[in-house]
Design a protein around this motif. Structure first.
Motif, short mmCIF file in Angstrom:
data_model
loop_
_atom_site.label_atom_id
_atom_site.label_comp_id
_atom_site.label_asym_id
_atom_site.label_seq_id
_atom_site.Cartn_x
_atom_site.Cartn_y
_atom_site.Cartn_z
N LEU A 1 0.81 -1.22 0.00
CA LEU A 1 0.00 0.00 0.00
C LEU A 1 0.84 1.27 0.00
O LEU A 1 0.54 2.22 -0.71
N SER A 2 1.92 1.28 0.79
CA SER A 2 2.74 2.49 0.89
C SER A 2 3.38 2.84 -0.46
O SER A 2 3.40 4.02 -0.85
N THR A 3 3.87 1.83 -1.17
CA THR A 3 4.53 2.11 -2.45
C THR A 3 3.51 2.50 -3.53
O THR A 3 3.75 3.44 -4.30
N VAL B 1 0.41 3.78 -3.09
CA VAL B 1 -0.21 5.07 -2.77
C VAL B 1 0.75 6.22 -3.06
O VAL B 1 0.37 7.23 -3.66
N PHE B 2 2.01 6.08 -2.66
CA PHE B 2 2.97 7.15 -2.92
C PHE B 2 3.20 7.34 -4.42
O PHE B 2 3.35 8.46 -4.90
N ALA B 3 3.21 6.23 -5.17
CA ALA B 3 3.44 6.31 -6.62
C ALA B 3 2.34 7.10 -7.32
O ALA B 3 2.61 7.86 -8.25
N HIS B 4 1.11 6.93 -6.86
CA HIS B 4 -0.01 7.54 -7.57
C HIS B 4 -0.56 8.81 -6.91
O HIS B 4 -1.33 9.54 -7.54
N LEU B 5 -0.17 9.07 -5.65
CA LEU B 5 -0.71 10.25 -4.97
C LEU B 5 0.35 11.23 -4.51
O LEU B 5 0.05 12.14 -3.75
N LYS B 6 1.58 11.04 -4.97
CA LYS B 6 2.64 11.96 -4.55
C LYS B 6 2.38 13.36 -5.13
O LYS B 6 1.83 13.49 -6.24
N PRO B 7 2.72 14.42 -4.40
CA PRO B 7 2.46 15.78 -4.88
C PRO B 7 3.20 16.08 -6.18
O PRO B 7 4.36 15.68 -6.34
N PRO B 8 2.56 16.76 -7.13
CA PRO B 8 3.24 17.11 -8.38
C PRO B 8 4.50 17.95 -8.16
O PRO B 8 5.42 17.92 -8.97
N PHE C 1 13.34 11.01 -12.51
CA PHE C 1 14.12 10.07 -11.70
C PHE C 1 13.29 9.54 -10.53
O PHE C 1 13.28 8.34 -10.26
N LEU C 2 12.57 10.43 -9.85
CA LEU C 2 11.74 10.01 -8.73
C LEU C 2 10.63 9.07 -9.19
O LEU C 2 10.33 8.07 -8.52
N ASP C 3 10.03 9.36 -10.35
CA ASP C 3 8.99 8.49 -10.89
C ASP C 3 9.54 7.10 -11.18
O ASP C 3 8.86 6.09 -10.93
N LEU C 4 10.76 7.02 -11.71
CA LEU C 4 11.39 5.73 -11.97
C LEU C 4 11.61 4.95 -10.67
O LEU C 4 11.32 3.75 -10.60
N VAL C 5 12.14 5.65 -9.68
CA VAL C 5 12.42 4.99 -8.39
C VAL C 5 11.13 4.49 -7.74
O VAL C 5 11.06 3.34 -7.28
N VAL C 6 10.10 5.33 -7.74
CA VAL C 6 8.84 4.96 -7.10
C VAL C 6 8.17 3.80 -7.84
O VAL C 6 7.65 2.86 -7.21
#
Length: 308
Positions: A251-253, A255-262, A268-273
């Motif tokens: 859930l943490s990964t 949720v963070f992948a799809h709800l992280k603030p723009p 790079f962050l999108d790749l890591v997440v």
């Protein structure tokens, strides 16, 4: 699918690195992770299938979880490894559709299965006398089939809707695999609002599953704390903590992948997440389950001793 969408013959995936040396490093890293996932999940599947002592509801659901993990990591990692090895970025239109379909089939099915597994632990600890009745072999098969079927239906709806949209903003996907949010960015039609509506409905259903898991664990912890002996509490917690750890990681990964603030978003962050939610859980789930489960470790040890 529309003609505009069909006119795109291939997509360009986002590479992990610009130089051939770093691409080969990425290939080696992903190869190691993929082999670890194959070995860990494969060992769990074979152990549960071969050891009759593990033919219980909890291990039946764990076997299904390992199958889903093998499927999800095999959907994205091999193609990314191949692109890095041959220094290319392309994926065919059909390949992209297949990636989206299987990814959005297997990951929601896994979430549904984790919800079922929470119910299994709830019944085992809070209503142990009714465990055999509520979770008989037929009921377990039906619940596992429902988890797989829900993922399949979810994927069919989202995949068909996404690839029916006309694409007119190029073919470069800002991700190392095909996923729906990145495909929608290439759409030139307001029809993507249909997909947004489907996503909202999906979020509501996912939230319902999340509430069910939380309520189940509140009841579980209350029941465990009422167990008089420390050994009994430890045994009860040892059967729940691996599942709780897997749910938390999943859930943490996601949720963070799809709800992280723009504001904090970057390539790079999108790749890591995306790596954390699509590659990391299938590789570490076997480790989480085997670390605290003595029964499973003993069965694995017995299987390997018998083989060698």
């Amino acid at each position: 699918m529309s003609n505009s969408s069909s006119s795109v013959s291939q997509f360009l995936l986002l590479p992990f690195a610009d130089t051939q040396e770093l691409q080969l490093l990425h290939f080696c890293l992903f190869l190691g992770i993929y082999l670890a996932a194959l070995l860990g999940n494969g060992l769990i599947i074979i152990t549960i299938a071969c050891d009759h002592r593990l033919h219980t509801p909890m291990y039946f659901f764990l076997l299904n979880l390992s199958l889903l993990d093998l499927g999800s990591i095999s959907t994205t990692v091999p193609k990314s490894m191949s692109n890095s090895l041959w220094d290319t970025r392309d994926i065919s239109y059909t390949g992209c559709v297949a990636q989206v379909f299987f990814l959005y089939f297997l990951i929601p099915a896994e979430y549904s299965l984790l919800t079922v597994m929470a119910y299994d632990r709830y019944v085992a600890i809070c209503h142990p006398l009714h465990y055999g009745t509520l979770l008989g072999s037929r009921a377990c098969v039906h619940m596992a089939a429902a988890a797989w079927a829900s993922g399949f239906l979810y994927s069919v709806l989202h995949t068909a809707n996404t690839f029916s949209l006309p694409l007119c903003k190029g073919n470069a996907v800002d991700q190392f695999f095909c996923e729906i949010p990145q495909i929608l960015k290439l759409s030139c039609s307001h029809a993507y609002l249909r997909e947004t509506g489907l996503i909202v409905v999906s979020v509501c259903l996912c939230f319902g599953c999340f509430v069910f898991i939380v309520v189940s664990y509140v009841q579980i912890f209350r029941a465990v704390l009422r167990i008089p002996s420390q050994q009994g509490r430890h045994k009860a917690f040892s059967t729940c903590l691996p599942h709780l750890a897997v749910v938390s990681l999943f859930l943490s990964t996601v949720v963070f992948a799809h709800l992280k603030p723009p504001s904090i978003s970057s390539l790079f962050l999108d790749l890591v997440v995306s790596f954390l939610y699509s590659v990391f859980p299938p590789a570490v789930n076997p480790l989480i389950y085997s670390m605290r489960n003595q029964e499973l470790k003993d069965a694995m040890r017995k299987l390997m001793t018998g083989c060698f």
